[in-house]
Design a protein around this motif. Structure first.
Motif, PDB file in Angstrom:
ATOM      1  N   ALA A   3      35.667 -19.671 -17.537  1.00 24.96           N
ATOM      2  CA  ALA A   3      36.794 -18.514 -17.042  1.00 24.96           C
ATOM      3  C   ALA A   3      37.670 -18.872 -16.181  1.00 24.96           C
ATOM      4  O   ALA A   3      38.779 -19.324 -15.665  1.00 24.96           O
ATOM      5  N   GLU A   4      37.038 -19.886 -15.384  1.00 26.91           N
ATOM      6  CA  GLU A   4      37.761 -20.335 -13.968  1.00 26.91           C
ATOM      7  C   GLU A   4      39.317 -21.606 -14.677  1.00 26.91           C
ATOM      8  O   GLU A   4      40.431 -21.770 -14.710  1.00 26.91           O
ATOM      9  N   LEU A   5      38.793 -22.497 -15.767  1.00 25.01           N
ATOM     10  CA  LEU A   5      39.292 -23.297 -16.508  1.00 25.01           C
ATOM     11  C   LEU A   5      40.539 -22.125 -17.293  1.00 25.01           C
ATOM     12  O   LEU A   5      41.308 -23.388 -17.411  1.00 25.01           O
ATOM     13  N   LEU A   6      40.257 -21.580 -17.632  1.00 25.77           N
ATOM     14  CA  LEU A   6      41.381 -21.727 -18.906  1.00 25.77           C
ATOM     15  C   LEU A   6      42.017 -20.016 -18.330  1.00 25.77           C
ATOM     16  O   LEU A   6      43.313 -19.685 -18.498  1.00 25.77           O
ATOM     17  N   LYS A   7      41.658 -19.853 -16.995  1.00 24.77           N
ATOM     18  CA  LYS A   7      42.447 -18.664 -16.275  1.00 24.77           C
ATOM     19  C   LYS A   7      43.446 -17.092 -17.484  1.00 24.77           C
ATOM     20  O   LYS A   7      44.188 -17.192 -17.264  1.00 24.77           O
ATOM     21  N   ASP A   8      42.407 -16.460 -17.656  1.00 26.44           N
ATOM     22  CA  ASP A   8      42.385 -15.693 -18.617  1.00 26.44           C
ATOM     23  C   ASP A   8      42.188 -14.458 -18.042  1.00 26.44           C
ATOM     24  O   ASP A   8      41.008 -14.345 -18.254  1.00 26.44           O
ATOM     25  N   ALA A   9      42.574 -13.452 -18.228  1.00 22.34           N
ATOM     26  CA  ALA A   9      42.395 -12.344 -17.067  1.00 22.34           C
ATOM     27  C   ALA A   9      41.485 -11.778 -18.383  1.00 22.34           C
ATOM     28  O   ALA A   9      40.058 -11.008 -17.698  1.00 22.34           O
ATOM     29  N   ASN A  10      41.369 -11.160 -19.586  1.00 21.77           N
ATOM     30  CA  ASN A  10      40.467 -11.089 -20.605  1.00 21.77           C
ATOM     31  C   ASN A  10      39.557 -11.873 -20.297  1.00 21.77           C
ATOM     32  O   ASN A  10      38.477 -10.969 -19.803  1.00 21.77           O
ATOM     33  N   VAL A  11      39.939 -13.416 -20.401  1.00 24.68           N
ATOM     34  CA  VAL A  11      38.111 -13.375 -19.574  1.00 24.68           C
ATOM     35  C   VAL A  11      36.868 -13.467 -19.000  1.00 24.68           C
ATOM     36  O   VAL A  11      35.725 -13.095 -19.035  1.00 24.68           O
ATOM     37  N   THR A  12      37.461 -13.466 -18.039  1.00 29.05           N
ATOM     38  CA  THR A  12      37.643 -13.412 -16.467  1.00 29.05           C
ATOM     39  C   THR A  12      36.948 -11.570 -16.644  1.00 29.05           C
ATOM     40  O   THR A  12      35.379 -11.866 -15.790  1.00 29.05           O
ATOM     41  N   ARG A  13      37.569 -10.942 -16.707  1.00 28.21           N
ATOM     42  CA  ARG A  13      36.593  -9.757 -16.693  1.00 28.21           C
ATOM     43  C   ARG A  13      35.483  -8.925 -17.731  1.00 28.21           C
ATOM     44  O   ARG A  13      34.774  -8.387 -17.009  1.00 28.21           O
ATOM     45  N   GLY A  14      35.630 -10.003 -19.079  1.00 24.39           N
ATOM     46  CA  GLY A  14      34.380 -10.317 -19.948  1.00 24.39           C
ATOM     47  C   GLY A  14      33.559 -10.869 -18.882  1.00 24.39           C
ATOM     48  O   GLY A  14      32.032 -10.824 -18.604  1.00 24.39           O
ATOM     49  N   VAL A  15      33.351 -12.206 -18.109  1.00 22.80           N
ATOM     50  CA  VAL A  15      32.434 -12.023 -17.681  1.00 22.80           C
ATOM     51  C   VAL A  15      32.240 -11.727 -16.641  1.00 22.80           C
ATOM     52  O   VAL A  15      30.411 -11.824 -16.562  1.00 22.80           O
ATOM     53  N   LYS A  16      32.832 -11.282 -15.372  1.00 26.51           N
ATOM     54  CA  LYS A  16      31.684 -10.076 -15.091  1.00 26.51           C
ATOM     55  C   LYS A  16      30.714  -8.718 -15.538  1.00 26.51           C
ATOM     56  O   LYS A  16      30.061  -8.646 -14.623  1.00 26.51           O
ATOM     57  N   SER A  17      31.923  -8.492 -16.266  1.00 22.74           N
ATOM     58  CA  SER A  17      31.260  -7.260 -17.366  1.00 22.74           C
ATOM     59  C   SER A  17      29.347  -7.825 -17.830  1.00 22.74           C
ATOM     60  O   SER A  17      28.066  -6.868 -17.516  1.00 22.74           O
ATOM     61  N   ASP A  54      11.375 -18.085 -14.591  1.00 22.86           N
ATOM     62  CA  ASP A  54      12.436 -18.950 -15.049  1.00 22.86           C
ATOM     63  C   ASP A  54      13.085 -18.160 -16.239  1.00 22.86           C
ATOM     64  O   ASP A  54      14.847 -18.618 -16.338  1.00 22.86           O
ATOM     65  N   ALA A  55      13.074 -16.746 -16.311  1.00 23.02           N
ATOM     66  CA  ALA A  55      14.632 -15.805 -16.810  1.00 23.02           C
ATOM     67  C   ALA A  55      15.600 -15.490 -15.842  1.00 23.02           C
ATOM     68  O   ALA A  55      16.449 -15.833 -16.439  1.00 23.02           O
ATOM     69  N   TYR A  56      14.894 -15.565 -14.495  1.00 23.66           N
ATOM     70  CA  TYR A  56      15.969 -15.696 -13.590  1.00 23.66           C
ATOM     71  C   TYR A  56      17.246 -16.689 -13.474  1.00 23.66           C
ATOM     72  O   TYR A  56      17.801 -16.619 -13.230  1.00 23.66           O
ATOM     73  N   LEU A  57      16.479 -17.860 -13.493  1.00 25.90           N
ATOM     74  CA  LEU A  57      17.008 -19.351 -12.870  1.00 25.90           C
ATOM     75  C   LEU A  57      17.886 -18.903 -14.522  1.00 25.90           C
ATOM     76  O   LEU A  57      19.259 -19.510 -14.351  1.00 25.90           O
ATOM     77  N   ALA A  58      17.355 -18.999 -15.613  1.00 21.99           N
ATOM     78  CA  ALA A  58      18.630 -19.132 -17.215  1.00 21.99           C
ATOM     79  C   ALA A  58      19.438 -18.287 -16.450  1.00 21.99           C
ATOM     80  O   ALA A  58      21.181 -18.257 -17.814  1.00 21.99           O
ATOM     81  N   LEU A  59      19.095 -16.618 -16.282  1.00 24.81           N
ATOM     82  CA  LEU A  59      20.190 -16.329 -15.823  1.00 24.81           C
ATOM     83  C   LEU A  59      21.262 -16.435 -15.109  1.00 24.81           C
ATOM     84  O   LEU A  59      22.926 -16.440 -15.317  1.00 24.81           O
ATOM     85  N   GLY A  60      20.654 -17.015 -13.744  1.00 26.94           N
ATOM     86  CA  GLY A  60      21.424 -17.634 -13.548  1.00 26.94           C
ATOM     87  C   GLY A  60      23.121 -19.377 -13.727  1.00 26.94           C
ATOM     88  O   GLY A  60      24.022 -19.354 -13.586  1.00 26.94           O
ATOM     89  N   GLN A  61      22.143 -19.922 -14.294  1.00 27.01           N
ATOM     90  CA  GLN A  61      22.805 -20.820 -15.563  1.00 27.01           C
ATOM     91  C   GLN A  61      23.697 -20.337 -16.165  1.00 27.01           C
ATOM     92  O   GLN A  61      25.655 -20.985 -16.968  1.00 27.01           O
ATOM     93  N   ARG A  62      23.599 -19.329 -17.032  1.00 27.26           N
ATOM     94  CA  ARG A  62      24.635 -18.862 -18.029  1.00 27.26           C
ATOM     95  C   ARG A  62      25.689 -18.048 -16.838  1.00 27.26           C
ATOM     96  O   ARG A  62      27.354 -18.315 -17.453  1.00 27.26           O
ATOM     97  N   VAL A  63      25.084 -17.477 -16.319  1.00 27.57           N
ATOM     98  CA  VAL A  63      26.143 -17.248 -14.630  1.00 27.57           C
ATOM     99  C   VAL A  63      27.335 -17.929 -14.790  1.00 27.57           C
ATOM    100  O   VAL A  63      28.556 -17.721 -15.096  1.00 27.57           O
ATOM    101  N   LYS A  64      26.867 -19.490 -14.295  1.00 27.67           N
ATOM    102  CA  LYS A  64      27.283 -20.386 -13.435  1.00 27.67           C
ATOM    103  C   LYS A  64      28.056 -20.819 -14.952  1.00 27.67           C
ATOM    104  O   LYS A  64      29.674 -21.216 -14.444  1.00 27.67           O
ATOM    105  N   PHE A  65      28.550 -21.786 -15.289  1.00 29.27           N
ATOM    106  CA  PHE A  65      28.363 -22.008 -16.890  1.00 29.27           C
ATOM    107  C   PHE A  65      29.961 -20.909 -17.528  1.00 29.27           C
ATOM    108  O   PHE A  65      31.250 -21.554 -17.232  1.00 29.27           O
ATOM    109  N   ASN A  66      29.633 -19.586 -17.263  1.00 30.23           N
ATOM    110  CA  ASN A  66      30.647 -18.494 -17.685  1.00 30.23           C
ATOM    111  C   ASN A  66      31.684 -18.365 -17.184  1.00 30.23           C
ATOM    112  O   ASN A  66      32.917 -18.511 -17.197  1.00 30.23           O
ATOM    113  N   LYS A  67      31.427 -18.877 -15.271  1.00 32.57           N
ATOM    114  CA  LYS A  67      32.578 -18.356 -14.527  1.00 32.57           C
ATOM    115  C   LYS A  67      33.380 -19.662 -14.394  1.00 32.57           C
ATOM    116  O   LYS A  67      34.229 -19.540 -14.125  1.00 32.57           O
ATOM    117  N   LYS A  68      32.700 -21.121 -14.090  1.00 33.61           N
ATOM    118  CA  LYS A  68      33.281 -22.412 -14.841  1.00 33.61           C
ATOM    119  C   LYS A  68      34.845 -22.448 -16.162  1.00 33.61           C
ATOM    120  O   LYS A  68      34.981 -23.022 -15.801  1.00 33.61           O
TER     121      LYS A  68
END
Length: 270
Positions: free
Chosen positions: A138-152, A122-136
């Motif tokens: 970041a794609e909408l915002l098209k902000d380099a700082n947000v994208t960098r923050g999501v990757k780190s 369940d922990a890894y599934l929740a982690l995957g959901q967080r990553v997915k929502f954050n990436k989506k």
């Protein structure tokens, strides 16, 4: 706490019908929670949530209700409340970017609860959901700082979960990537997360002095990492410093996820 109770009751009465009534119930709830009356605290938090007028306030007030379960070591109760929030998010009229942000935050809350309750899948599934929502988002915002923050953030969170499930080699790979990203930033705090998680990794692998060295390079005010720093100090026979570290954590009366997790553990160490 007992002397404060009647004052909080007067505060609630004076704010009946006002926009600050919700806040009065919230702070009264804190007082009950830290006095040990979790049942009444949750009733006050629930009342504050019912009275609040905005979607943001509703979301963040629910955090305190979630934390009350974590303080009680009731991770399943916390997860139930987070799930209840998730079910209602779509009804709050949020714009898409804010909706994705709140979904990512809720997934992260679930992640820390599952991980600290040793519910690995369940922990890894929740982690995957967080990553997915954050990436989506970041794609909408098209902000380099947000994208960098999501990757780190992805590397940090993945390393953290890997550590909590004993996958230290995997964690170190994540931390290597995190270091490469963060050390390029012109920010004195950029490496704090890396040093905190590296300290945890060394502690769990039995490299206690390396753990202390890393924690000392990190954020000295990070309550969560300070608990593990205390364990490391004890392991290298710096007992006086270890006790002070645990005492500092045990004395804090404030509602946040990190305190909720480690305050009880610090008291046990004392």
């Amino acid at each position: 706490f007992e002397k404060a109770k009647p004052l909080y009751e007067k505060s609630i009465e004076k704010r009946k019908g006002l926009s600050s009534e919700s806040t009065a119930y919230l702070v009264s709830g804190h007082n009950f929670m830290f006095s040990g009356d979790l049942k009444t605290a949750r009733e006050r938090y629930t009342k504050a949530i019912e009275l609040t007028k905005t979607a943001d306030s509703w979301f963040f007030l629910n955090l305190y209700l979630t934390y009350s379960y974590i303080f009680d070591n009731d991770y399943l109760g916390a997860i139930d409340n987070i799930s209840n929030v998730e079910r209602q998010l779509g009804e709050k009229g949020l714009d898409e970017i804010t909706f994705l942000q709140r979904k990512g935050q809720a997934s992260w809350q679930k992640m820390i609860c599952y991980a600290h309750n040793q519910m690995e899948e369940d922990a890894y599934l929740a982690l995957g959901q967080r990553v997915k929502f954050n990436k989506k988002r970041a794609e909408l915002l098209k902000d380099a700082n947000v994208t960098r923050g999501v990757k780190s953030d992805e590397q940090f969170q993945t390393a953290w979960v890997n550590i909590l499930f004993g996958k230290y080699e995997d964690a170190k790979k994540n931390l290597t990537k995190l270091k490469e990203m963060q050390e390029k930033r012109n920010d004195p705090t950029a490496m704090y997360g890396y040093y905190g998680l590296m300290g945890m990794t060394h502690l769990m692998e039995g490299n206690y002095q390396d753990a202390v060295n890393n924690f000392n390079k990190g954020n000295e005010n990070n309550i969560y990492f300070n608990y593990f720093k205390g364990l490391s100090l004890r392991a290298v026979d710096q007992e006086e410093q270890a006790i002070k570290t645990f005492q500092d954590i045990a004395r804090i009366n404030f509602s946040n996820w990190n305190i909720a997790i480690v305050k009880r553990l610090a008291k046990n160490q004392l």
